[in-house]
Every structure is written in C-alpha cells, then in structure tokens.
Design an enzyme around this catalytic site. Structure first.
Site, short mmCIF file in Angstrom:
data_model
loop_
_atom_site.label_atom_id
_atom_site.label_comp_id
_atom_site.label_asym_id
_atom_site.label_seq_id
_atom_site.Cartn_x
_atom_site.Cartn_y
_atom_site.Cartn_z
N PHE A 1 2.25 -14.88 -36.47
CA PHE A 1 2.75 -15.78 -37.74
C PHE A 1 3.71 -16.84 -37.12
O PHE A 1 4.49 -16.56 -36.43
CB PHE A 1 3.79 -14.69 -38.57
CG PHE A 1 3.90 -15.50 -39.82
CD1 PHE A 1 2.94 -15.42 -41.09
CD2 PHE A 1 4.96 -16.35 -40.16
CE1 PHE A 1 3.10 -15.92 -42.22
CE2 PHE A 1 5.36 -16.55 -41.40
CZ PHE A 1 4.35 -16.86 -42.42
N ASP B 1 8.30 -7.28 -36.21
CA ASP B 1 8.16 -7.94 -37.55
C ASP B 1 7.19 -7.04 -38.58
O ASP B 1 6.12 -6.83 -38.42
CB ASP B 1 7.69 -9.29 -37.55
CG ASP B 1 7.79 -10.06 -38.63
OD1 ASP B 1 7.61 -9.59 -39.75
OD2 ASP B 1 7.65 -11.42 -38.82
N TYR C 1 10.02 -10.12 -50.21
CA TYR C 1 9.19 -10.77 -51.42
C TYR C 1 7.64 -10.32 -51.06
O TYR C 1 6.89 -10.57 -52.16
CB TYR C 1 9.34 -12.25 -51.48
CG TYR C 1 9.05 -13.02 -50.22
CD1 TYR C 1 7.62 -13.34 -49.61
CD2 TYR C 1 10.06 -13.29 -49.60
CE1 TYR C 1 7.39 -13.86 -48.48
CE2 TYR C 1 9.85 -14.12 -48.35
CZ TYR C 1 8.47 -14.54 -47.88
OH TYR C 1 8.32 -15.26 -46.77
N LYS C 2 7.21 -9.67 -50.17
CA LYS C 2 5.70 -9.43 -50.17
C LYS C 2 5.76 -7.75 -50.76
O LYS C 2 5.73 -7.69 -52.09
CB LYS C 2 5.37 -9.31 -48.59
CG LYS C 2 5.54 -10.86 -48.32
CD LYS C 2 5.14 -10.89 -46.73
CE LYS C 2 5.08 -12.41 -46.43
NZ LYS C 2 5.03 -12.38 -44.89
N ARG D 1 -8.35 -13.66 -47.21
CA ARG D 1 -7.62 -12.88 -47.08
C ARG D 1 -7.36 -12.01 -48.53
O ARG D 1 -6.93 -12.57 -49.75
CB ARG D 1 -6.24 -13.14 -46.76
CG ARG D 1 -5.25 -12.00 -46.21
CD ARG D 1 -4.24 -12.73 -45.32
NE ARG D 1 -3.31 -12.95 -46.44
CZ ARG D 1 -2.17 -13.15 -46.20
NH1 ARG D 1 -1.46 -12.72 -45.05
NH2 ARG D 1 -1.29 -13.90 -47.02
C1 PLP Z 1 5.63 -13.96 -44.58
C2 PLP Z 1 6.24 -13.66 -42.99
C3 PLP Z 1 7.34 -14.43 -42.59
C4 PLP Z 1 7.82 -15.30 -43.20
O1 PLP Z 1 9.19 -15.58 -43.03
P1 PLP Z 1 10.13 -16.32 -43.90
O2 PLP Z 1 11.53 -16.75 -43.09
O3 PLP Z 1 10.45 -15.40 -45.09
O4 PLP Z 1 9.55 -17.66 -44.40
C5 PLP Z 1 7.64 -14.22 -41.15
N1 PLP Z 1 6.72 -13.36 -40.38
C6 PLP Z 1 5.48 -12.58 -40.97
C7 PLP Z 1 4.81 -11.99 -39.90
C8 PLP Z 1 5.27 -12.98 -42.11
O5 PLP Z 1 4.21 -12.41 -42.36
#
Ligand code: PLP
Length: 407
Positions: free
Chosen positions: A125, A194, A219-220, A366
């Site tokens: 990511f 992560d 938030y996911k 996705r």
């Molecule tokens: C969604 C996501 C993020 C998001 O990070 P934010 O700081 O909330 O914007 C980070 N890492 C992964 C792997 C994600 O899927």
C-alpha cells in the site's frame, strides 16, 4: 437450480443474516466496498448524537473525566486487541494508520542500532512505502523492496524492520504471518504487520506469531466511519524500551503535571501524541463492539462462503475475467480482484446498477466482502449484473469512462 435459488437456500441457513438489520444501507445498493469504508452501524448516529449533546454540550470539559474521554483510546484499543490475538494493554486506538506506521518504523529503527534497512515488498500500500521516505530523508532509514517470494532471502544483517501488509490491498493475497515473522526474527529483524485489510475480517493471532508491531485502519472492516482513528499494537515485551518520535503530551507519563521534560507513559499510552479525537473514537467504538459481537471466526467463515459463491455464480453466467486474487479462499483475505483492461469503466457501470465495488489502478476491479451486512442474494445479483455489464457492452458508454480524481 439458478444462482438465485441457491442463494435463497444459503441465506435461509445463514447464522449472520439478521446482522444486516444492524446497519444502515441504502435500498438497491449491493455494497462490495466495505474493505475501503465500512458501512454505518445503526447504533452509531445515536451514540454520536449522545456524545455531542450530552457529553460535549452538557458535560463540557468535565466529560474528560465524567464521560471517560481520557480512557477511550486505551479502552477501544483493548476491544480491538482480541480481534487479532493481542492482549488489551498491547493495543491503542489513535492517529491514522500512516502516522502509526511512522511512529513504529522509527521506534523499530532505534531498537536495532547499526541497522537501517526497512524491508517491504513492491506494490505494498502506497502510504506504507511512503512513510519510510521521511525517515530516509533524515538519514535514519534505507528502504529495500523484495518480491514476496524473495523476502526471506532479502533478510540480511542490515535489516532492522520487515514491514508488510498481511492481506494485500489490491489482490487480497495473504502472507504467512507465522513463517515470515519467524524468518525475520532469525535474521535479527523486527516485524511490523499492517492489518488494515485483516482486522475484523479474518482471524489473526499476533502473539501466537510473536509479532512485534502492528497497525491498521478503523474505517474499513471495523466500521468506524470515514477517517476513524486507527490502531497500533506493540508487543508487551517491547513496551518498556519503546521510543517513538512523536513525543506529544498525551503520551507523557503525567500529562497534567505540565512538566518541561518528556517522560513517556509506561505502557501502550506512550504511542499517543496529542489530544485524541473523541468524536471519531465514539463512532469507532460502536463499530468495534458490533464486529466483536458477531465474532471474527463467523465473519471469516461467511466471507469465504460469499466469495466462493460469487465465483460460482460468475461461472454459471460464463463470465471470463482474470482473477488476480489467490484462487483458494484460504490463501486470500475477504476480497476478490479481477484484472480487465477496462476495469475502471466496468466498475462505474456496476456502480450505476447499484453494485458498489472499487477500481484500483491500473486495471483491477476489486470486490470486498464485509459479511456482516451482505447476503448470498447480493452475490447472485452482483454476478448477474457483472455478466450483463460485460455482455451488453454498456461499460463502453462515455460517462463510465471519465475518471474522477478520487475513486
Ligand atoms: C487503507 C490502508 C491504509 C490507510 O492509511 P491511512 O493513514 O488511514 O490513510 C494504510 N495501509 C494499508 C495497507 C491500507 O489498506
């Protein structure tokens, strides 16, 4: 038997079917993007309103104590912990995933003096890879990327930290957390996972894997609302020595002593920086409570059944799409990704029919399965619409081919 009649049988036997009522979802929407922004729990608006009107409006500053605002970050962290095999005092809800990555990458580097390499994989990511850059610019870190089948051999004596996303955001491919963590430790490196696409979606056991650090999104799958606070995990054995760079007053051992000098709090509270976002934490807590009530094992079992069934429905409609996710449900998280040259337009055409998935550049469609609020009938309908969108060629319409800035 049509996919629809099979779906009806599965839905009738689904032990989680009633949980859909615990969410607010628009009519005529099949929401396959809960892996990006979880749906709204029915209890959230009421809780947020109560916080705003009673605790803020009525309690004013007294609510830091009387309404427990001070303890919220730790309390909610403690509720997220069992969802991923951590002890309650090892997790805190704070800041964003990006900021938590920065704090923990920096802390890990300080725990491995003489080593500067942060190892990750290409295509991780973006923010995970970008957060290394700031430390690189200060001369504190050196980024190294290795393809996932080359990670173990890239673990040499220069690697301070291996940082990986457990469930790949684009493909859903799963890392073997136990084996990879063990290999990193054997090379003297620490490991940061992560869990943005894992927590609340599939069973994770951080302590069984002897993971050192973890971060993830609120938030996911945790349904905490847009921009919800994230979470961070630090294994108990590292907490006493942990030095994180954002030494704000909320991470101080005694914030209200107003001392001139920083002394970090003894436990996980040390990860906090500034005043916590109480409104966001309140919404997050409702989502976490609901996901914990349903239980990760049941959610995972249903998400596997949903994705298998969707694939079966696509076959029934003779849809030929290249699957980029691992074909075995045991090897992937709670999503299916397909590659198509016109994935963007297909995604837009699906959204126009009420099937909300997402597009990931350059060519991935996705579909995420947040099983708390999805039915097997949703899968049958989504597959039928996808088949229709492809065979009718309706995705070729100009309005589906104009890209917005945010997708
Ligand atoms: C969604 C996501 C993020 C998001 O990070 P934010 O700081 O909330 O914007 C980070 N890492 C992964 C792997 C994600 O899927």
């Amino acid at each position: 038997m049509t996919p629809e009649t099979r779906a009806a049988d599965f839905d009738a036997a689904d032990p989680l079917a009633d949980y859909r009522e615990r969410f607010i979802l628009p009519d005529n929407v099949i929401y396959l993007d809960g892996n990006s922004l979880g749906a709204l729990p029915k209890a959230t608006p009421e809780r947020v309103q109560e916080l705003v009107e009673k605790e803020w409006g009525g309690g004013l500053i007294r609510s830091w104590n009387s309404a427990g605002w001070f303890e919220m970050a730790g309390r909610i962290g403690g509720k997220i912990a069992p969802l991923m095999g951590a002890a309650p005092h090892e997790v805190i809800a704070c800041d964003s995933t990006s900021v938590n990555l920065f704090k923990l990458i920096s802390a890990a580097l300080q725990m491995r003096p003489g080593r500067k390499v942060v190892l990750s994989e290409p295509g991780n990511f973006p923010t995970d890879l970008y957060m290394i850059a700031g430390l690189e610019a200060q001369g504190l870190a050196a980024r190294r990327l290795a393809e996932r089948d080359r990670i173990v051999e890239a673990l040499d004596g220069d690697v301070a930290l291996l940082m990986l996303t457990h469930v790949h955001y684009k493909t859903g491919a799963l890392h073997d957390m136990v084996a990879v963590t063990r290999a990193a430790h054997a090379a003297g490196a620490l490991v940061l996972w992560d869990l943005s696409h894992s927590t609340g979606a599939l069973p994770v056991d951080l302590n069984a894997a002897e993971a050192d650090f973890a971060v993830g999104c609120g938030y996911k799958y945790l349904c905490g609302g847009p921009g919800a606070p994230a979470f961070a995990f630090v294994a108990e054995r590292h907490q006493a020595d942990l030095r994180q760079p954002l030494t704000g007053w909320f991470g101080h051992a005694a914030p209200f002593a107003f001392s001139d000098d920083y002394t970090g709090a003894p436990g996980i509270e040390r990860l906090q920086c500034g005043t916590p976002p109480v409104l966001g934490l309140a919404a997050l807590e409702v989502g976490v409570d609901l996901i914990a009530e349903i239980g990760v094992d049941r959610l995972y079992a249903k998400s596997q059944a949903l994705s298998e069934f969707l694939l079966e429905c696509l076959m029934a409609h003779d849809v030929q799409l290249e699957l980029v996710s691992p074909p075995r449900s045991a090897d992937r998280g709670s999503q299916l990704s397909f590659r198509h040259e016109h994935a963007y337009a297909i995604c837009q055409a699906l959204i126009a029919r009420g099937v909300i998935g997402d597009f990931r550049a350059p060519d991935v469609l996705r579909l995420g399965f947040a099983p708390a609020y999805l039915s097997f009938a949703d899968m049958a309908a989504a597959a039928r619409y996808l088949a229709e969108v492809l065979t009718s060629g309706e995705w070729q319409r100009p309005e589906f081919n104009q890209r917005a800035a945010v997708t």
